[in-house]
Design a protein around this motif. Structure first.
Motif, PDB file in Angstrom:
ATOM      1  N   LEU A  97     -14.019  51.285  52.961  1.00 37.01           N
ATOM      2  CA  LEU A  97     -14.323  49.925  52.490  1.00 37.01           C
ATOM      3  C   LEU A  97     -13.223  48.955  52.924  1.00 37.01           C
ATOM      4  O   LEU A  97     -13.479  47.767  53.152  1.00 37.01           O
ATOM      5  CB  LEU A  97     -14.420  49.907  50.955  1.00 37.01           C
ATOM      6  CG  LEU A  97     -15.707  50.447  50.341  1.00 37.01           C
ATOM      7  CD1 LEU A  97     -15.556  50.562  48.825  1.00 37.01           C
ATOM      8  CD2 LEU A  97     -16.873  49.527  50.686  1.00 37.01           C
ATOM      9  N   PHE A  98     -11.988  49.469  53.028  1.00 39.41           N
ATOM     10  CA  PHE A  98     -10.854  48.614  53.399  1.00 39.41           C
ATOM     11  C   PHE A  98     -10.441  48.788  54.853  1.00 39.41           C
ATOM     12  O   PHE A  98     -10.015  47.840  55.496  1.00 39.41           O
ATOM     13  CB  PHE A  98      -9.672  48.905  52.454  1.00 39.41           C
ATOM     14  CG  PHE A  98     -10.038  48.706  51.009  1.00 39.41           C
ATOM     15  CD1 PHE A  98     -10.173  47.429  50.497  1.00 39.41           C
ATOM     16  CD2 PHE A  98     -10.322  49.792  50.193  1.00 39.41           C
ATOM     17  CE1 PHE A  98     -10.554  47.224  49.181  1.00 39.41           C
ATOM     18  CE2 PHE A  98     -10.714  49.605  48.870  1.00 39.41           C
ATOM     19  CZ  PHE A  98     -10.826  48.317  48.361  1.00 39.41           C
ATOM     20  N   VAL A  99     -10.599  50.029  55.363  1.00 44.02           N
ATOM     21  CA  VAL A  99     -10.162  50.275  56.742  1.00 44.02           C
ATOM     22  C   VAL A  99     -11.137  49.630  57.742  1.00 44.02           C
ATOM     23  O   VAL A  99     -10.723  49.078  58.760  1.00 44.02           O
ATOM     24  CB  VAL A  99     -10.013  51.789  57.016  1.00 44.02           C
ATOM     25  CG1 VAL A  99      -9.574  52.038  58.453  1.00 44.02           C
ATOM     26  CG2 VAL A  99      -8.985  52.395  56.061  1.00 44.02           C
ATOM     27  N   ASN A 100     -12.432  49.686  57.431  1.00 43.62           N
ATOM     28  CA  ASN A 100     -13.404  49.121  58.381  1.00 43.62           C
ATOM     29  C   ASN A 100     -13.200  47.615  58.578  1.00 43.62           C
ATOM     30  O   ASN A 100     -13.140  47.150  59.723  1.00 43.62           O
ATOM     31  CB  ASN A 100     -14.829  49.445  57.909  1.00 43.62           C
ATOM     32  CG  ASN A 100     -15.839  49.362  59.022  1.00 43.62           C
ATOM     33  OD1 ASN A 100     -15.557  49.755  60.157  1.00 43.62           O
ATOM     34  ND2 ASN A 100     -17.017  48.837  58.724  1.00 43.62           N
ATOM     35  N   ALA A 112      -3.313  54.113  48.203  1.00 40.16           N
ATOM     36  CA  ALA A 112      -2.961  53.383  46.977  1.00 40.16           C
ATOM     37  C   ALA A 112      -1.441  53.393  46.792  1.00 40.16           C
ATOM     38  O   ALA A 112      -0.822  52.347  46.536  1.00 40.16           O
ATOM     39  CB  ALA A 112      -3.661  54.020  45.775  1.00 40.16           C
ATOM     40  N   LEU A 113      -0.812  54.582  46.974  1.00 39.41           N
ATOM     41  CA  LEU A 113       0.639  54.673  46.791  1.00 39.41           C
ATOM     42  C   LEU A 113       1.376  53.815  47.820  1.00 39.41           C
ATOM     43  O   LEU A 113       2.368  53.151  47.507  1.00 39.41           O
ATOM     44  CB  LEU A 113       1.094  56.138  46.889  1.00 39.41           C
ATOM     45  CG  LEU A 113       0.645  57.045  45.727  1.00 39.41           C
ATOM     46  CD1 LEU A 113       1.043  58.497  45.996  1.00 39.41           C
ATOM     47  CD2 LEU A 113       1.252  56.563  44.411  1.00 39.41           C
ATOM     48  N   THR A 114       0.885  53.828  49.068  1.00 38.98           N
ATOM     49  CA  THR A 114       1.540  53.032  50.115  1.00 38.98           C
ATOM     50  C   THR A 114       1.443  51.542  49.786  1.00 38.98           C
ATOM     51  O   THR A 114       2.410  50.785  49.949  1.00 38.98           O
ATOM     52  CB  THR A 114       0.901  53.322  51.490  1.00 38.98           C
ATOM     53  OG1 THR A 114       0.804  54.735  51.649  1.00 38.98           O
ATOM     54  CG2 THR A 114       1.707  52.753  52.632  1.00 38.98           C
ATOM     55  N   SER A 115       0.265  51.120  49.306  1.00 40.44           N
ATOM     56  CA  SER A 115       0.104  49.700  48.930  1.00 40.44           C
ATOM     57  C   SER A 115       1.056  49.341  47.800  1.00 40.44           C
ATOM     58  O   SER A 115       1.693  48.275  47.817  1.00 40.44           O
ATOM     59  CB  SER A 115      -1.329  49.408  48.471  1.00 40.44           C
ATOM     60  OG  SER A 115      -2.209  49.559  49.525  1.00 40.44           O
ATOM     61  N   ILE A 116       1.142  50.241  46.815  1.00 41.33           N
ATOM     62  CA  ILE A 116       1.998  49.948  45.653  1.00 41.33           C
ATOM     63  C   ILE A 116       3.468  49.844  46.093  1.00 41.33           C
ATOM     64  O   ILE A 116       4.170  48.883  45.748  1.00 41.33           O
ATOM     65  CB  ILE A 116       1.820  51.032  44.552  1.00 41.33           C
ATOM     66  CG1 ILE A 116       0.413  50.897  43.949  1.00 41.33           C
ATOM     67  CG2 ILE A 116       2.890  50.918  43.469  1.00 41.33           C
ATOM     68  CD1 ILE A 116      -0.016  52.055  43.072  1.00 41.33           C
ATOM     69  N   VAL A 117       3.911  50.821  46.906  1.00 41.77           N
ATOM     70  CA  VAL A 117       5.303  50.778  47.396  1.00 41.77           C
ATOM     71  C   VAL A 117       5.506  49.512  48.236  1.00 41.77           C
ATOM     72  O   VAL A 117       6.551  48.853  48.148  1.00 41.77           O
ATOM     73  CB  VAL A 117       5.634  52.062  48.201  1.00 41.77           C
ATOM     74  CG1 VAL A 117       6.964  51.925  48.931  1.00 41.77           C
ATOM     75  CG2 VAL A 117       5.670  53.267  47.260  1.00 41.77           C
ATOM     76  N   LEU A 174       7.024  44.099  50.994  1.00 48.20           N
ATOM     77  CA  LEU A 174       6.469  44.124  52.357  1.00 48.20           C
ATOM     78  C   LEU A 174       4.995  43.709  52.361  1.00 48.20           C
ATOM     79  O   LEU A 174       4.447  43.303  53.383  1.00 48.20           O
ATOM     80  CB  LEU A 174       6.601  45.537  52.963  1.00 48.20           C
ATOM     81  CG  LEU A 174       8.039  45.992  53.260  1.00 48.20           C
ATOM     82  CD1 LEU A 174       8.093  47.495  53.517  1.00 48.20           C
ATOM     83  CD2 LEU A 174       8.583  45.229  54.460  1.00 48.20           C
ATOM     84  N   ILE A 175       4.350  43.858  51.201  1.00 50.81           N
ATOM     85  CA  ILE A 175       2.936  43.487  51.073  1.00 50.81           C
ATOM     86  C   ILE A 175       2.824  42.477  49.929  1.00 50.81           C
ATOM     87  O   ILE A 175       3.384  42.708  48.845  1.00 50.81           O
ATOM     88  CB  ILE A 175       2.060  44.732  50.775  1.00 50.81           C
ATOM     89  CG1 ILE A 175       2.101  45.711  51.953  1.00 50.81           C
ATOM     90  CG2 ILE A 175       0.627  44.335  50.457  1.00 50.81           C
ATOM     91  CD1 ILE A 175       1.313  46.987  51.735  1.00 50.81           C
ATOM     92  N   VAL A 230      -4.379  45.992  51.674  1.00 52.32           N
ATOM     93  CA  VAL A 230      -4.579  47.119  52.594  1.00 52.32           C
ATOM     94  C   VAL A 230      -4.227  46.645  54.005  1.00 52.32           C
ATOM     95  O   VAL A 230      -5.070  46.272  54.802  1.00 52.32           O
ATOM     96  CB  VAL A 230      -6.014  47.683  52.483  1.00 52.32           C
ATOM     97  CG1 VAL A 230      -6.166  48.904  53.365  1.00 52.32           C
ATOM     98  CG2 VAL A 230      -6.310  48.059  51.048  1.00 52.32           C
ATOM     99  N   THR A 231      -2.934  46.665  54.300  1.00 53.86           N
ATOM    100  CA  THR A 231      -2.455  46.175  55.602  1.00 53.86           C
ATOM    101  C   THR A 231      -2.526  47.312  56.635  1.00 53.86           C
ATOM    102  O   THR A 231      -2.867  48.440  56.302  1.00 53.86           O
ATOM    103  CB  THR A 231      -0.991  45.718  55.466  1.00 53.86           C
ATOM    104  OG1 THR A 231      -0.246  46.852  55.009  1.00 53.86           O
ATOM    105  CG2 THR A 231      -0.853  44.582  54.470  1.00 53.86           C
ATOM    106  N   SER A 232      -2.130  47.011  57.888  1.00 53.07           N
ATOM    107  CA  SER A 232      -2.247  48.064  58.905  1.00 53.07           C
ATOM    108  C   SER A 232      -1.311  49.244  58.642  1.00 53.07           C
ATOM    109  O   SER A 232      -1.587  50.356  59.064  1.00 53.07           O
ATOM    110  CB  SER A 232      -2.081  47.512  60.321  1.00 53.07           C
ATOM    111  OG  SER A 232      -0.969  46.694  60.388  1.00 53.07           O
TER     112      SER A 232
END
Ligand SMILES: Nc1nc2[nH]cnc2c(=O)[nH]1
Length: 437
Positions: free
Chosen positions: A37-40, A203-208, A214-215, A346-348
């Motif tokens: 849903l986010f990657v596409n 989810a963890l990467t977005s939170i960090v 950075l986001i 949801v960044t690259s």
């Protein structure tokens, strides 16, 4: 809904499954693949498409595909826009060949119509049997390498280098470290066989990313689904633009990739779930119909081709056996429509680990290629390596299909070459002549 009726329609007792297990399986599959849903939108957004509209088109086409797969074909197999073919759409066709995304979407529509016709008129077996097994496997594995390469580049780990073409990046940027964090966490979760590893990793990467600044933080979490207006119907109004050999090959690539990805994935999953009888998959026509219908509708709504998803294996692994599993996944995709504001986080760097890990999963097809037969190994190798090196799925496929008849004839195996494969040889020769001549 009456659960007796449900259990009869989906044959819970014949399939030795229960309502609870099917719910869990549908949820597990959704958690494994909901990242799309986010990657596409992130991948197709690179081609200039409106991310919000792609988000809504992704949710709706996935829901439709899953519901048809569950209710009509009655398989616990989910459908969504494929990673790999969406990268081909954005990076090779739109950015590389400079085809407007509207025209590329029209190409997806035409490929979907042909896929639909092939399925309804039962030409599917003819095509499945005509293409050598090694080439089908090489296409899947090559796509895996291609999307992993895109992920490594998007995540900042592999960069252009004027002396060596590509090289490892200097690890000086915070965003690159965020990708590395996401990759390590997701790999560990996958090794631990945690359901939804890719989702949890994202989810963890977005939170960090948000904690480290950075986001940026999202302004909200839930909202109405974004409008489809920027992409809706564009595929149909641009059909007239499909008028060159180059675009005909793009359509052929959409068709070949989707058809073989879906057919191969369906057969692999049906084997896992124990549905294959006498080397045949029952109701394969209905299953292909589910995918061709969602691809057709998806192209009109605004997304690249849909495929049967390899992640359905997670739901099957927790016991999903009936079509109800796919129905649950489809309904969850409809709920997913509410979460579009999360697109912003949801960044690259967040999507890169997903691309790399799905690449690893798709590369597993390599193991079934007959590498000890040189005439098979050469075209398979060219297909697999050609995709990342040329940055194009269709160039990789073309290299393989041009090499195949040459190596097979030279090895005295000309009789095994199907006329359709000779046809593809000439199509791809013309493609190269037009593109690079
Ligand atoms: N089979 C398959 N599974 C996927 N999972 C994520 N993307 C894909 C894809 O393109 N094909």
């Amino acid at each position: 809904m009456n659960s007796n009726w449900l259990s009869r329609y989906f044959q819970f007792s014949e399939l030795k499954t229960t309502f609870g297990r099917e719910m869990l399986a549908g949820l597990t599959t959704f958690i494994s693949m909901g990242y799309i849903l986010f990657v596409n939108p992130s991948v197709l957004g690179a081609s200039g498409m409106d991310k919000g509209a792609v988000f809504t088109a992704t949710a709706l086409s996935s829901a439709l595909g899953c519901l048809i797969m569950g209710i009509v074909a009655k398989y616990p197999i989910a459908i969504a826009p494929g990673l790999g073919v969406n990268a081909f759409f954005a990076f090779s066709v739109v950015i590389g060949m400079k085809v407007p995304w509207q025209t590329a979407l029209a190409g997806v529509f035409i490929a979907a119509v042909i896929f639909f016709i092939i399925t309804v008129f039962k030409i599917r077996e003819l095509i499945i049997n005509a293409i050598p097994q090694s080439m089908k496997l090489a296409m899947a594995a090559g796509i895996g390498l291609f999307i992993a390469f895109i992920g490594l580049n998007e995540g900042g780990l592999i960069v252009a280098n004027k002396d060596t073409l590509v090289s490892f990046a200097m690890l000086t940027k915070g965003t690159t470290w965020l990708t590395i964090f996401g990759l390590i966490v997701t790999v560990i979760l996958m090794c631990r066989k945690i359901p939804g590893s890719i989702f949890i990793g994202m989810a963890l990467t977005s939170i960090v990313g948000m904690i480290s600044g950075l986001i940026p933080l999202p302004s909200q979490i839930i909202s109405a689904a974004p409008s489809l207006a920027p992409t809706f119907g564009v595929a149909i109004t641009h059909i007239g633009a499909i008028n060159t050999v180059q675009l005909a090959v793009v359509v052929l690539t959409f068709l070949l990739v989707t058809f073989f990805d879906t057919a191969g994935t369906l057969i692999g999953l049906a084997e896992q779930a124990g549905f294959i009888k006498d080397n045949k998959m029952p109701r394969v026509g209905q299953a292909l119909l589910a995918d061709s219908s969602s691809m057709l509708v998806g192209s009109v709504l605004g997304t690249s081709p849909t495929s049967a998803y390899i992640e359905s294996s997670t739901g099957i692994a927790v016991g999903g056996r009936s079509g109800f599993t796919a129905v649950v996944t489809g309904i969850l995709f409809l709920f997913g429509l509410l979460f579009s504001p999360l697109l912003a986080v949801v960044t690259s760097q967040v999507t890169a680990p997903a691309l790399i890990i799905v690449g690893v999963l798709m590369a597993s097809a390599l193991k079934k290629i007959e590498w000890d037969k040189f005439e098979i190994a050469v075209p398979a190798f060219l297909t697999v390596l050609g995709m990342p090196l040329t940055y194009s799925i269709s160039d990789g496929i073309a290299l393989g299909f041009i090499a195949y008849p040459i190596t097979m004839i030279a090895s005295g195996r000309a009789k095994e070459i199907h006329p359709i494969v000779y046809g593809l040889f000439f199509v791809f020769i013309i493609f190269f002549a037009v593109l690079f001549g």
